[in-house]
Scaffold this active site. Structure first.
Site, mmCIF file in Angstrom:
data_model
loop_
_atom_site.group_PDB
_atom_site.id
_atom_site.type_symbol
_atom_site.label_atom_id
_atom_site.label_comp_id
_atom_site.label_asym_id
_atom_site.label_seq_id
_atom_site.Cartn_x
_atom_site.Cartn_y
_atom_site.Cartn_z
ATOM 1 N N ARG A 1 41.148 53.168 35.832
ATOM 2 C CA ARG A 1 41.065 51.829 35.244
ATOM 3 C C ARG A 1 41.145 51.878 33.710
ATOM 4 N NH1 ARG A 1 43.231 48.604 37.739
ATOM 5 N NH2 ARG A 1 42.408 47.069 36.269
ATOM 6 N N CYS B 1 31.177 50.375 27.694
ATOM 7 C CA CYS B 1 31.630 48.998 27.483
ATOM 8 C C CYS B 1 30.456 48.086 27.152
ATOM 9 C CB CYS B 1 32.378 48.488 28.713
ATOM 10 S SG CYS B 1 31.419 48.551 30.248
ATOM 11 N N LYS C 1 21.465 53.788 31.386
ATOM 12 C CA LYS C 1 20.856 54.378 30.196
ATOM 13 C C LYS C 1 21.255 53.588 28.950
ATOM 14 C CE LYS C 1 20.786 59.010 32.228
ATOM 15 N NZ LYS C 1 21.267 60.410 32.116
ATOM 16 N N ASN D 1 35.104 44.330 30.445
ATOM 17 C CA ASN D 1 34.627 45.709 30.396
ATOM 18 C C ASN D 1 35.748 46.742 30.467
ATOM 19 O OD1 ASN D 1 33.806 44.225 33.110
ATOM 20 N ND2 ASN D 1 34.599 46.239 33.700
#
Length: 338
Positions: free
Chosen positions: A11, A154, A213, A317
């Site tokens: 992607r 992102c 995270k 994103n």
């Protein structure tokens, strides 16, 4: 003109290629090779046709192991060991590391071993990389000696420009984040096995909490935010565009108009092209193919007791992040030229 290669044509890798051809940066950057463990016919097909971003405006074709885009010929490789890639022979200045697998310094340095001069990782990385960059916030810190760099995530690219503006104007005491993220290819089409039991479930049928995270990623870019943020993330049954619910407690007493004005001024000024602002009644699909890192939805800003601010941010994103990959790559190249 810098010579670049893409390792991992999923992607993000495909979005980087498309963004290069749509952004007007081809005069600064030449794509010479793609390494992907897939059939060349599939690589060309997925370059031409994309469910999320539509048909590519430049027709790709295959001839003798080369993908042709207009007058450009891009070598297609299928080599598993990154250290064995022919980067030296191809005189590669920078590799976009987009596999999602080579995310620490040691593994990413395989590209340097293979002859590339620099590596830009499309993923949060280990702390021992030379730099983690959110373009538009800390890219000026790049040095010529930085060879292995992470482009963060992102969602970090979406949040950090906003938090930076809020902190400079009002002071940020603390914050909590919920990312409402489109489904990704580490999820299942139908129930199937995965190490994360929640990700064993069909992506199209559930809202699925996943570990993140993100809060630690913010600290890496804005050290003054250490221990001030916590984050959770859920995946939702859409294929692109992410919303972020951001709550922050500010030092300065504010109202909705004051907060929105500061963010709109940044979007129109110093952060133009990185940060956006809208007060239109839009939904997630309206931000598909938006090249900005973050768009503040001013209609959703709320203030409680003068200091607690809740906001809604949007980002593509895939597309926004791919455009920042290009920006960061050029910034890395510019340090070498100085």
């Amino acid at each position: 003109m810098i010579r670049v290669a893409i390792n991992g044509y999923g992607r993000i890798g495909r979005s980087v290629l498309r963004a290069l051809y749509e952004s007007g940066k081809r005069g600064q950057m030449q794509l010479v090779a793609i390494n992907e463990l897939a059939k060349p016919e599939a690589i060309v097909h997925l370059t031409n046709y994309d469910t999320t971003h539509g048909r590519f405006h430049t027709r790709a074709s295959l001839d003798e192991g080369m993908m042709h885009l207009g007058n450009d010929a891009i070598r297609l490789l299928a080599i598993e060991d990154a250290a064995a890639l022919p980067w030296q022979a191809l005189d590669v200045d920078l590799v976009f590391e987009c596999t999602g697998a080579l995310n620490d310094r040691q593994s990413a340095e395989a590209h340097i071993t293979a002859g590339a001069r620099k590596v830009l990782i499309s993923h949060p990385s280990s702390a021992d990389v030379d730099a983690t960059i959110v373009y538009g916030v800390n890219d000026a810190s790049l040095k010529a000696t930085d060879t292995v760099v992470s482009n963060a995530s992102c969602t970090t690219n979406c949040l950090v420009p906003v938090i930076d503006v809020l902190d400079r104007h009002f002071g940020v005491k603390s914050g909590a984040i919920t990312t409402i993220h489109s489904a990704m290819n580490d999820q299942q089409v139908i129930d199937a096995y995965h190490d994360d039991l929640r990700r064993t479930r069909a992506a199209s049928q559930s809202i699925i909490p996943v570990d993140t995270k993100l809060a630690r990623g913010i600290e890496r870019i804005l050290p003054q935010m250490k221990d001030k943020f916590e984050a959770i993330s859920v995946r939702v049954p859409t294929i692109n565009v992410t919303a972020i619910d951001l709550s922050v407690t500010l030092d300065t007493r504010v109202d909705i108009a004051t907060v929105n004005a500061a963010l709109k001024a940044a979007a129109d000024g110093s952060a133009s092209g990185i940060l956006g602002y809208t007060d239109e009644p839009l939904v997630s699909c309206d931000f598909n193919h938006d090249p900005r890192s973050s768009v503040v939805d001013g209609t959703q800003t709320r203030v409680s007791a003068g200091h607690l601010v809740k906001m809604l941010l949007w980002c593509d994103n895939e597309w926004g992040f791919a455009n920042r990959m290009l920006d960061t790559a050029l910034a890395m190249a510019a340090t070498q030229a100085e």
